[in-house]
Write a protein that holds these residues in place. Structure first.
Motif, PDB file in Angstrom:
ATOM      1  N   VAL A 212      40.381  60.069  36.581  1.00  0.00           N
ATOM      2  CA  VAL A 212      39.374  61.749  36.051  1.00  0.00           C
ATOM      3  C   VAL A 212      39.217  61.917  35.052  1.00  0.00           C
ATOM      4  O   VAL A 212      39.224  60.934  33.765  1.00  0.00           O
ATOM      5  N   GLU A 213      38.610  63.148  35.231  1.00  0.00           N
ATOM      6  CA  GLU A 213      37.672  62.836  33.984  1.00  0.00           C
ATOM      7  C   GLU A 213      37.948  64.352  33.079  1.00  0.00           C
ATOM      8  O   GLU A 213      38.140  65.621  33.911  1.00  0.00           O
ATOM      9  N   MET A 214      38.150  64.290  31.899  1.00  0.00           N
ATOM     10  CA  MET A 214      39.027  64.505  31.387  1.00  0.00           C
ATOM     11  C   MET A 214      37.485  65.543  30.480  1.00  0.00           C
ATOM     12  O   MET A 214      37.128  64.944  29.324  1.00  0.00           O
ATOM     13  N   ILE A 215      37.369  66.838  30.606  1.00  0.00           N
ATOM     14  CA  ILE A 215      36.273  67.517  30.099  1.00  0.00           C
ATOM     15  C   ILE A 215      36.283  68.599  29.094  1.00  0.00           C
ATOM     16  O   ILE A 215      37.438  69.241  29.165  1.00  0.00           O
TER      17      ILE A 215
ATOM     18  N   ARG B 235      40.651  68.702  33.100  1.00  0.00           N
ATOM     19  CA  ARG B 235      40.750  67.135  34.756  1.00  0.00           C
ATOM     20  C   ARG B 235      39.938  67.829  36.252  1.00  0.00           C
ATOM     21  O   ARG B 235      41.039  68.438  36.403  1.00  0.00           O
ATOM     22  N   GLU B 236      39.234  66.963  35.741  1.00  0.00           N
ATOM     23  CA  GLU B 236      38.412  66.860  37.224  1.00  0.00           C
ATOM     24  C   GLU B 236      38.850  65.396  37.854  1.00  0.00           C
ATOM     25  O   GLU B 236      38.153  64.501  37.893  1.00  0.00           O
ATOM     26  N   TYR B 237      39.074  65.946  39.055  1.00  0.00           N
ATOM     27  CA  TYR B 237      39.889  64.740  39.814  1.00  0.00           C
ATOM     28  C   TYR B 237      38.602  64.140  40.629  1.00  0.00           C
ATOM     29  O   TYR B 237      37.801  65.395  41.452  1.00  0.00           O
ATOM     30  N   SER B 238      38.463  63.106  41.445  1.00  0.00           N
ATOM     31  CA  SER B 238      37.404  62.727  41.864  1.00  0.00           C
ATOM     32  C   SER B 238      37.597  61.286  43.136  1.00  0.00           C
ATOM     33  O   SER B 238      39.092  60.807  42.190  1.00  0.00           O
TER      34      SER B 238
ATOM     35  N   ARG C 279      42.464  57.987  41.827  1.00  0.00           N
ATOM     36  CA  ARG C 279      42.007  58.904  42.613  1.00  0.00           C
ATOM     37  C   ARG C 279      42.296  59.364  43.318  1.00  0.00           C
ATOM     38  O   ARG C 279      43.231  59.429  43.551  1.00  0.00           O
TER      39      ARG C 279
ATOM     40  N   GLN D 176      36.101  57.958  40.898  1.00  0.00           N
ATOM     41  CA  GLN D 176      36.065  57.517  39.899  1.00  0.00           C
ATOM     42  C   GLN D 176      37.568  57.988  39.530  1.00  0.00           C
ATOM     43  O   GLN D 176      38.214  58.902  39.766  1.00  0.00           O
TER      44      GLN D 176
ATOM     45  N   TYR E 245      44.802  57.859  33.292  1.00  0.00           N
ATOM     46  CA  TYR E 245      43.822  58.885  34.391  1.00  0.00           C
ATOM     47  C   TYR E 245      42.575  58.133  34.245  1.00  0.00           C
ATOM     48  O   TYR E 245      42.472  58.724  36.043  1.00  0.00           O
ATOM     49  N   THR E 246      42.026  57.102  34.095  1.00  0.00           N
ATOM     50  CA  THR E 246      40.845  56.476  35.063  1.00  0.00           C
ATOM     51  C   THR E 246      41.211  55.730  35.538  1.00  0.00           C
ATOM     52  O   THR E 246      40.598  55.195  36.437  1.00  0.00           O
TER      53      THR E 246
END
Length: 95
Positions: free
Chosen positions: A51-54, A43-46, A86, A49, A82-83
């Protein structure tokens, strides 16, 4: 019994010392807290935008990198959009 033992076959969130957050089903561990997780995502938080799920799939984490292991409530976690979240990413953890 290790506290981690009760998490086997449960969804866990692992925070690494470099600030990464890995979520997956705990499949195994050892006395050095080396972890084996299945069906993992990072889970890459920003702050810009969601949260990007890799996807990572089956993943082994060396115990020296583990800062925290926590069980997640799968039912509650599945209701979070999670979209819409922020947040600043975690920084590196120094100990």
């Amino acid at each position: 019994m290790s506290a981690v033992e009760s998490y086997v076959d449960h969804l866990v969130q692992v925070i690494l010392y470099d600030g990464r957050i890995i979520v997956g089903k705990l499949k195994g561990f050892d006395v050095r807290t080396n972890l084996i997780l299945a069906d993992c995502v990072e889970r890459e938080y920003s702050s810009d935008q969601g949260v990007e799920m890799i996807p990572l799939g089956l993943y082994m984490i060396k115990g020296d990198n583990v800062a925290l292991v926590a069980e997640l409530d799968e039912e509650k976690d599945s209701t979070i959009d999670y979209t819409e979240i922020r947040a600043e990413p975690l920084g590196e953890i120094h100990h």
